[in-house]
Scaffold this active site. Structure first.
Site, PDB file in Angstrom:
ATOM      1  N   PRO A  67       0.851  -1.191   0.000  1.00  0.00           N
ATOM      2  CA  PRO A  67       0.000   0.000   0.000  1.00  0.00           C
ATOM      3  C   PRO A  67       0.890   1.246   0.000  1.00  0.00           C
ATOM      4  CG  PRO A  67      -0.485  -1.440   1.880  1.00  0.00           C
ATOM      5  CD  PRO A  67       0.731  -1.975   1.206  1.00  0.00           C
ATOM      6  N   HIS A  68       0.563   2.206  -0.848  1.00  0.00           N
ATOM      7  CA  HIS A  68       1.376   3.415  -0.927  1.00  0.00           C
ATOM      8  C   HIS A  68       0.511   4.592  -1.332  1.00  0.00           C
ATOM      9  CE1 HIS A  68       1.398   1.522  -4.905  1.00  0.00           C
ATOM     10  NE2 HIS A  68       1.465   2.742  -5.406  1.00  0.00           N
TER      11      HIS A  68
END
Length: 154
Positions: A67-68
Site C-alpha cells: 500500500p502506498h
C-alpha cells in the site's frame, strides 16, 4: 538515492499484527504512521491509502501488498512493514491472501523518489529467500534486520 533502510524503523516493523480485513489493516497502518507523523491525522492517512487502493489493489502476489500513497504535510518518505497473524484478502493480482504488508508514504511532490522506493521494495520482496526470512522473523527487530540484510545484499 533514498534507500528503504533510511525510511523504515524497527518501531514500524511489526510481527503478529491482527489482520481481519484489508480495511482493518489500513486502519492499523494509519495508526502506526500517525504516531511518527503527528501533524497528519490518522483519518487523512487512512483516506489517502484507501483512495489509492480504489485505483487498483496494491496486492501484487506471493502474499505481499505494498500500500502506498502521497501525503501533504509529509516532508520525507516513510515506510512500515507488517507481518500479519493471519493472511487477509487484499484483491491481489494472483488472488492469494496477503500476510506481508510493506507500506510506503511519500510527500506529494516526490514522484521520482516514490517510484525508485517502490522499485526497491518490489525487487526485494520478489526474492523468495527474503519473503521466507520475513515470515519467520519472531519479533519486530528481527523483521527489521531482514530488510537491512536484504538491502545490503541488493
Amino acid at each position: 538515492m533514498i534507500r528503504i533502510d533510511n525510511i523504515l524503523t524497527p518501531g514500524r516493523s511489526l510481527v503478529n499484527v491482527p489482520g481481519g480485513s484489508k480495511k482493518r489493516v489500513l486502519e492499523e497502518i494509519s495508526r502506526l504512521i500517525h504516531a511518527d507523523l503527528p501533524q497528519v491525522s490518522q483519518q487523512v492517512i487512512f483516506d489517502a491509502l484507501l483512495a489509492r487502493e480504489r485505483l487498483g489493489s496494491t496486492g501484487f502476489g506471493n502474499g505481499i501488498a505494498i500500500p502506498h500513497c502521497r501525503l501533504a504535510n509529509c516532508d520525507q518518505p516513510m515506510s512500515a512493514l507488517l507481518h500479519l497473524q493471519a493472511p487477509v484478502d487484499f484483491d491481489a493480482i494472483d488472488g492469494a491472501p496477503v500476510d506481508l504488508i510493506f507500506v510506503l508514504l511519500v510527500p506529494e511532490a516526490a514522484t521520482d523518489a516514490h517510484l525508485e522506493l517502490l522499485r526497491q521494495i518490489a525487487s526485494m520482496l520478489d526474492r523468495k529467500d527474503v519473503r521466507e526470512q520475513l515470515r519467520s522473523a519472531q519479533d519486530s527487530n528481527a523483521l527489521y534486520q531482514v530488510v537491512l540484510k536484504a538491502q545490503a545484499g541488493a
